[in-house]
Design a protein around this motif. Sequence first.
Motif, mmCIF file in Angstrom:
data_model
loop_
_atom_site.group_PDB
_atom_site.id
_atom_site.type_symbol
_atom_site.label_atom_id
_atom_site.label_comp_id
_atom_site.label_asym_id
_atom_site.label_seq_id
_atom_site.Cartn_x
_atom_site.Cartn_y
_atom_site.Cartn_z
ATOM 1 N N GLY A 1 23.452 62.123 -18.781
ATOM 2 C CA GLY A 1 22.852 62.624 -20.018
ATOM 3 C C GLY A 1 22.745 61.538 -21.067
ATOM 4 O O GLY A 1 23.420 60.507 -20.996
ATOM 5 N N ARG A 2 21.899 61.786 -22.045
ATOM 6 C CA ARG A 2 21.658 60.783 -23.093
ATOM 7 C C ARG A 2 22.798 60.654 -24.082
ATOM 8 O O ARG A 2 22.920 59.653 -24.758
ATOM 9 C CB ARG A 2 20.373 61.109 -23.836
ATOM 10 N N MET A 3 23.629 61.649 -24.197
ATOM 11 C CA MET A 3 24.692 61.624 -25.197
ATOM 12 C C MET A 3 25.966 60.930 -24.691
ATOM 13 O O MET A 3 26.982 60.966 -25.351
ATOM 14 C CB MET A 3 25.024 63.055 -25.636
ATOM 15 N N MET A 4 25.874 60.294 -23.530
ATOM 16 C CA MET A 4 27.052 59.641 -22.943
ATOM 17 C C MET A 4 27.000 58.137 -23.197
ATOM 18 O O MET A 4 25.920 57.561 -23.336
ATOM 19 C CB MET A 4 27.101 59.927 -21.439
ATOM 20 N N ALA A 5 28.167 57.519 -23.203
ATOM 21 C CA ALA A 5 28.248 56.067 -23.359
ATOM 22 C C ALA A 5 27.486 55.397 -22.226
ATOM 23 O O ALA A 5 27.496 55.880 -21.086
ATOM 24 C CB ALA A 5 29.709 55.618 -23.343
ATOM 25 N N GLY A 6 26.833 54.294 -22.510
ATOM 26 C CA GLY A 6 26.039 53.599 -21.505
ATOM 27 C C GLY A 6 26.864 52.835 -20.494
ATOM 28 O O GLY A 6 26.465 52.691 -19.349
ATOM 29 N N GLN A 7 28.008 52.323 -20.905
ATOM 30 C CA GLN A 7 28.836 51.525 -20.001
ATOM 31 C C GLN A 7 30.126 52.263 -19.669
ATOM 32 O O GLN A 7 30.652 53.010 -20.481
ATOM 33 C CB GLN A 7 29.179 50.187 -20.640
ATOM 34 N N ILE A 8 30.600 52.002 -18.463
ATOM 35 C CA ILE A 8 31.848 52.611 -17.996
ATOM 36 C C ILE A 8 32.969 51.589 -18.146
ATOM 37 O O ILE A 8 32.842 50.456 -17.679
ATOM 38 C CB ILE A 8 31.741 53.000 -16.510
ATOM 39 N N ARG A 9 34.041 52.009 -18.750
ATOM 40 C CA ARG A 9 35.251 51.176 -18.762
ATOM 41 C C ARG A 9 36.086 51.580 -17.552
ATOM 42 O O ARG A 9 36.424 52.761 -17.399
ATOM 43 C CB ARG A 9 36.030 51.376 -20.052
ATOM 44 N N PRO A 10 36.406 50.633 -16.674
ATOM 45 C CA PRO A 10 37.138 50.971 -15.442
ATOM 46 C C PRO A 10 38.416 51.761 -15.697
ATOM 47 O O PRO A 10 38.719 52.698 -14.953
ATOM 48 C CB PRO A 10 37.444 49.610 -14.818
ATOM 49 N N SER A 11 39.142 51.433 -16.738
ATOM 50 C CA SER A 11 40.402 52.122 -17.006
ATOM 51 C C SER A 11 40.196 53.561 -17.476
ATOM 52 O O SER A 11 41.135 54.346 -17.479
ATOM 53 C CB SER A 11 41.221 51.341 -18.038
ATOM 54 N N ASP A 12 38.947 53.932 -17.848
ATOM 55 C CA ASP A 12 38.644 55.304 -18.279
ATOM 56 C C ASP A 12 38.267 56.223 -17.115
ATOM 57 O O ASP A 12 38.163 57.427 -17.301
ATOM 58 C CB ASP A 12 37.485 55.306 -19.286
ATOM 59 N N ILE A 13 38.040 55.675 -15.922
ATOM 60 C CA ILE A 13 37.624 56.495 -14.783
ATOM 61 C C ILE A 13 38.776 57.418 -14.382
ATOM 62 O O ILE A 13 39.912 56.973 -14.228
ATOM 63 C CB ILE A 13 37.177 55.611 -13.601
ATOM 64 N N ARG A 14 38.465 58.707 -14.230
ATOM 65 C CA ARG A 14 39.488 59.687 -13.883
ATOM 66 C C ARG A 14 39.257 60.367 -12.538
ATOM 67 O O ARG A 14 40.167 60.985 -11.994
ATOM 68 C CB ARG A 14 39.606 60.751 -14.975
ATOM 69 N N SER A 15 38.045 60.276 -11.996
ATOM 70 C CA SER A 15 37.826 60.813 -10.655
ATOM 71 C C SER A 15 36.628 60.129 -10.024
ATOM 72 O O SER A 15 35.746 59.610 -10.710
ATOM 73 C CB SER A 15 37.619 62.335 -10.675
ATOM 74 N N ILE A 16 36.655 60.128 -8.686
ATOM 75 C CA ILE A 16 35.573 59.569 -7.879
ATOM 76 C C ILE A 16 35.131 60.683 -6.937
ATOM 77 O O ILE A 16 35.947 61.238 -6.203
ATOM 78 C CB ILE A 16 36.054 58.354 -7.068
ATOM 79 N N GLY A 17 33.832 61.004 -6.982
ATOM 80 C CA GLY A 17 33.293 62.049 -6.121
ATOM 81 C C GLY A 17 32.281 61.491 -5.145
ATOM 82 O O GLY A 17 31.463 60.648 -5.514
ATOM 83 N N ILE A 18 32.343 61.947 -3.912
ATOM 84 C CA ILE A 18 31.322 61.649 -2.902
ATOM 85 C C ILE A 18 30.438 62.899 -2.879
ATOM 86 O O ILE A 18 30.937 64.006 -2.642
ATOM 87 C CB ILE A 18 31.959 61.398 -1.515
ATOM 88 N N VAL A 19 29.129 62.718 -3.117
ATOM 89 C CA VAL A 19 28.281 63.862 -3.415
ATOM 90 C C VAL A 19 26.989 63.850 -2.590
ATOM 91 O O VAL A 19 26.316 62.824 -2.501
ATOM 92 C CB VAL A 19 27.915 63.888 -4.920
ATOM 93 N N ALA A 20 26.671 65.001 -2.017
ATOM 94 C CA ALA A 20 25.351 65.269 -1.446
ATOM 95 C C ALA A 20 24.635 66.061 -2.539
ATOM 96 O O ALA A 20 25.124 67.105 -2.974
ATOM 97 C CB ALA A 20 25.475 66.078 -0.165
ATOM 98 N N TYR A 21 23.475 65.571 -3.007
ATOM 99 C CA TYR A 21 22.967 66.036 -4.290
ATOM 100 C C TYR A 21 21.448 66.025 -4.384
ATOM 101 O O TYR A 21 20.787 65.153 -3.812
ATOM 102 C CB TYR A 21 23.544 65.085 -5.357
ATOM 103 N N GLY A 22 20.917 66.981 -5.117
ATOM 104 C CA GLY A 22 19.597 66.897 -5.694
ATOM 105 C C GLY A 22 18.397 67.316 -4.879
ATOM 106 O O GLY A 22 17.294 67.346 -5.398
ATOM 107 N N ARG A 23 18.556 67.637 -3.616
ATOM 108 C CA ARG A 23 17.411 68.048 -2.797
ATOM 109 C C ARG A 23 17.924 68.891 -1.635
ATOM 110 O O ARG A 23 19.092 68.799 -1.266
ATOM 111 C CB ARG A 23 16.651 66.827 -2.284
ATOM 112 N N ASP A 24 17.050 69.704 -1.075
ATOM 113 C CA ASP A 24 17.419 70.523 0.070
ATOM 114 C C ASP A 24 17.578 69.624 1.292
ATOM 115 O O ASP A 24 16.643 68.900 1.650
ATOM 116 C CB ASP A 24 16.327 71.561 0.346
#
Length: 177
Positions: free
Chosen positions: A141-164
């Motif tokens: 989304g547009r309201m989120m920070a543009g860069q990720i700080r590694p120490s702020d990461i709280r979860s990692i997801g493996i995702v099948a997404y966006g299409r049938d």
Amino acid sequence: MITRRAVLAAAVFLATKSSAEQEGFVMTPASDLEWSYLADTVMGGVSQGGARMEAGVLRLSGTVSTANRGGFIQARTEMPAGLPPDATALRLRVRGNGERYFVHLRTTRTLLPWQYYQQGFETGPDWAEVTLPLVGFSASGRMMAGQIRPSDIRSIGIVAYGRDHLADVSVAALGAV
């Protein structure tokens, strides 16, 4: 709920950075991390699937459907302590059915369920390592920070997404670079 096992697994995952610097890059086996399964059914979607460990490998499989404004299945592991502050990428050892899959990162700043940072990766029938630079993740989304700080990461997801499609992706290991 974050369990003691999740905290210990995150510590093992984070330790791979210092081990990598001393002995070459080391990844944490997926079986050493605690995974949970999520699907779009939590918001009215109809995708079906599951995440399970098979011979020490995480396997996410099922049917992704965009009906009812849905479109995802996911296996997620918590990272309560984040990644090392100097991490620049994630590395995964994966294989799959030739479809494109995604990694979703949630951080201390992603408060709403639909907020995440995403980057895709390709799969094939043979095991391959993929490296995903943190700067390559895009905000949902547009309201989120543009860069990720590694120490702020709280979860990692493996995702099948966006299409049938039929999803079938396996992860043997992952680590921070």
